[in-house]
Design a protein around this motif. Structure first.
Motif, PDB file in Angstrom:
ATOM      1  N   SER A  45       0.835  -1.194   0.000  1.00 26.74           N
ATOM      2  CA  SER A  45       0.000   0.000   0.000  1.00 26.74           C
ATOM      3  C   SER A  45       0.873   1.248   0.000  1.00 26.74           C
ATOM      4  N   ASP A  47       0.338   5.925  -0.214  1.00 26.88           N
ATOM      5  CA  ASP A  47      -0.507   7.103  -0.326  1.00 26.88           C
ATOM      6  C   ASP A  47       0.018   7.996  -1.438  1.00 26.88           C
ATOM      7  N   ARG A  59      -5.267   6.154  -1.304  1.00 26.64           N
ATOM      8  CA  ARG A  59      -4.401   5.076  -0.825  1.00 26.64           C
ATOM      9  C   ARG A  59      -4.575   3.916  -1.791  1.00 26.64           C
ATOM     10  N   PHE A  61      -3.739   0.033  -3.075  1.00 28.36           N
ATOM     11  CA  PHE A  61      -3.431  -1.292  -2.555  1.00 28.36           C
ATOM     12  C   PHE A  61      -3.110  -2.208  -3.740  1.00 28.36           C
ATOM     13  N   ARG A  89      -7.015   6.510   5.258  1.00 32.81           N
ATOM     14  CA  ARG A  89      -5.853   6.022   6.007  1.00 32.81           C
ATOM     15  C   ARG A  89      -6.235   5.305   7.299  1.00 32.81           C
ATOM     16  N   SER A  91      -7.417   2.639  10.079  1.00 35.92           N
ATOM     17  CA  SER A  91      -7.151   1.202  10.170  1.00 35.92           C
ATOM     18  C   SER A  91      -8.388   0.379   9.826  1.00 35.92           C
ATOM     19  N   HIS A  94      -8.644   0.472   6.022  1.00 40.67           N
ATOM     20  CA  HIS A  94      -7.420  -0.140   5.491  1.00 40.67           C
ATOM     21  C   HIS A  94      -7.491  -1.661   5.599  1.00 40.67           C
ATOM     22  N   SER A  98      -7.721  -4.246   2.426  1.00 35.31           N
ATOM     23  CA  SER A  98      -6.615  -5.201   2.283  1.00 35.31           C
ATOM     24  C   SER A  98      -7.142  -6.620   2.169  1.00 35.31           C
ATOM     25  N   SER A 110      -8.405   3.676  -2.719  1.00 36.79           N
ATOM     26  CA  SER A 110      -9.304   4.218  -1.703  1.00 36.79           C
ATOM     27  C   SER A 110      -9.192   5.741  -1.700  1.00 36.79           C
TER      28      SER A 110
END
Length: 564
Positions: A45, A47, A59, A61, A89, A91, A94, A98, A110
């Protein structure tokens, strides 16, 4: 005198408190999940700032890449948070993305848009649209990001999000429908997880739009059913996720039902999770129901576009099934894979099955690992010779190439010169079968064969698995792949509109298979009911598997339902 920092202007608990001096207290501040740039990690990943002047970023991935030239589909994700909270960003988002990227083997982007109320409500939509345009600027491989340039297949693009993010994603796809996109860009699907499409007396909407006249249902972004652009929405499939105890469920279902009845000509599906509330999968991500939601989303992405892994023909020592490839039309690259079961005696004659793979006329292959595994099993258990047809794919080869190629394979086989067929095929016991678009092709082969005297006596029956047929309105995929036909009155696409043609089928058996959650289920039943009433004299059956989706048996071949 300056306002006291404790003097409240707007209290929108549990989202935020806005003070008169302009400061904001977000009651659920976002944390930042760490990035991973380890090439050996399942998902990397990073940014990237999209617009330095606004601070809008994404972001990205990337799943583990084994082939430097590998191109994979792209899924755009727009996070929720009531337009005023959250971050790409965080969690929570994310981890969710993921997981999807690792399971689906897609690139994900994202979007991190500017939040209300310090930014106007419209900004969330405009930033997301700007990020979408930045993402698709890589379609020619010359954008600013190397991951997207090197690995993104923009002909296989999906867009979605959850809650407010789902609403924003819907707006992006509507706007894309009235935008002249590059021909390399195809938005295949829209996914809406617990989407926000308005609630009665929405105080948050009013707080974020203090100068706007009217409520949320008068805003075409929140209530797209009043948007005249909706019929042009740029995807061909939409998947809704709703939760039984979600206060946003009513708005989502109203849009779902309205979209079904609208002039938009795509496919639509809904999955409801019983006993759960809004975005439950974020609060208990390891629960069984959260896993079901993620798996359904991954299935939606992968069923529409499967990573095609080609495998060579092989001999199975356990079952005794042999396979080999034969080129039928070298100049057109039309070929087939033949499967021969274990033969118990020297000149044993067994039935012959022609199988046509699905994939929307435009993807998949007779040589893919999925179909190879499936047909190895079918050959062994049914004790038949199978000819799996590999026709030319659209859009490089528009319809009717798939029909003509498949017909050419039937004629090639009828010559009886291929050794396996010459020695072991019982040409008085010939069957046709296929799934999805392949079932459509199988039906059309049967129609054509019924008009050709040298085939009539040998064709016993056909099996149509989750068939792709028309339902009385234009279909975006069909229209794109067959531009001279809208499909409504085309007997190839909508055979139910041609009952007299169905009555002339010369085979003696037809089996229709469908699944309870298949978006094509109603079309399969319409075909079945029309054939039953057509005057056709053969044996007709239908089998429906409850609780499963389109061609589920190919994705989980060892399950009990797939075996059934």
């Amino acid at each position: 005198m300056a306002s006291n920092t404790n003097e409240v202007a707007v209290d929108m608990t549990p989202f935020f408190v806005l003070y008169k001096n302009g400061t904001i207290n977000r009651l659920r501040p976002a944390d930042n999940a760490p990035l991973s740039d380890d090439p050996q990690a399942p998902v990397r990943s990073k940014d990237v700032v999209v617009h330095p002047e606004t601070g809008v970023s994404v972001r990205i991935f990337l799943p583990k890449i084994t082939d430097p030239k590998q191109k994979i589909p792209v899924v755009i994700y727009i996070h929720g948070g009531a337009f005023c909270m959250g971050s790409a960003r965080s969690s929570t988002f994310h981890s969710f993305i993921s997981s999807v990227v690792e399971k689906a083997n897609f690139i994900a982007v994202s979007v991190d848009y500017r939040l209300a109320p310090e930014n106007p409500f419209d900004t969330t939509y405009d930033d997301s649209w700007a990020a979408f345009q930045w993402i698709i600027s890589h379609a020619n491989g010359k954008g600013p990001d190397s991951w997207l340039n090197d690995h993104a297949d923009f002909a296989k693009l999906f867009i979605g999000g959850e809650s407010a993010g789902a609403n924003i994603a819907n707006d992006v796809v509507v706007r894309a429908g009235v935008t002249d996109l590059d021909s390399k860009i195809k938005i295949l699907g829209l996914y809406l997880v617990h989407p926000y499409f308005g609630i009665e007396n929405d105080q948050l909407y009013k707080a974020l739009n203090p100068t706007r006249n009217g409520g949320c249902f008068e805003d075409p972004r929140v209530n797209p059913l009043i948007d005249p652009r909706l019929k042009l929405m740029a995807c061909k499939k939409a998947l809704f996720f709703v939760a039984e105890k979600d206060p946003l469920k009513e708005g989502a279902m109203n849009y779902y039902e309205g979209l079904k009845k609208s002039e938009w000509n795509g496919e639509i599906e809904v999955m409801e999770t019983k006993g759960e509330g809004h975005c439950f999968h974020f609060f208990n991500p390891k629960s069984e129901k959260a896993a079901e939601l993620v798996n359904k989303l991954v299935d939606f992405l992968k069923q529409e576009y499967q990573q095609i892994k080609l495998v060579p023909p092989s001999n199975d020592p356990k079952t005794g099934v042999q396979s080999k490839d034969v080129t039928i039309l070298p100049q057109k690259n039309v070929s087939a894979r033949l499967y021969l079961p274990k033969i118990s005696r020297k000149n044993q004659k067994i039935p012959l099955l022609f199988y046509i793979h699905g994939g929307g006329f435009c993807t998949q292959s007779a040589f893919s690992s999925m179909y190879d595994s499936y047909l190895h099993k079918l050959t062994s258990e049914a004790n038949v010779i199978i000819v799996s047809i590999d026709y030319r794919l659209a859009p490089e080869h528009l319809i009717p190439a798939c029909y003509d190629d498949s017909w050419a394979v039937l004629n090639w086989a009828a010559q009886g010169t291929e050794p396996w067929l010459k020695i072991h095929a019982n040409f008085a016991r010939v069957f046709l079968a296929g799934d999805s678009a392949g079932a459509n092709i199988a039906h059309n082969l049967m129609v054509r064969a019924s008009e050709e005297s040298h085939f009539v006596a040998s064709l016993v029956g056909m099996a149509l698995i989750d068939p792709y047929f028309g339902n009385g309105k234009p279909d975006s995929l069909w229209t794109y792949l067959c531009p001279k036909s809208n499909g409504i009155n085309d007997s190839r696409f909508n055979p139910a509109a041609h009952r007299s043609m169905l009555s002339e089928l010369k085979c003696s058996k037809v089996l229709v298979c469908t699944a309870g959650k298949d978006f094509l289920r109603d079309r399969a039943w319409t075909y079945y009911e029309t054939l039953k009433k057509s005057g056709w004299k053969g044996q007709l059956g239908i089998k429906e598997i409850e609780g499963e989706g389109h061609v589920f048996h190919l994705f989980n071949q060892t399950s009990e339902k797939a075996k059934a």
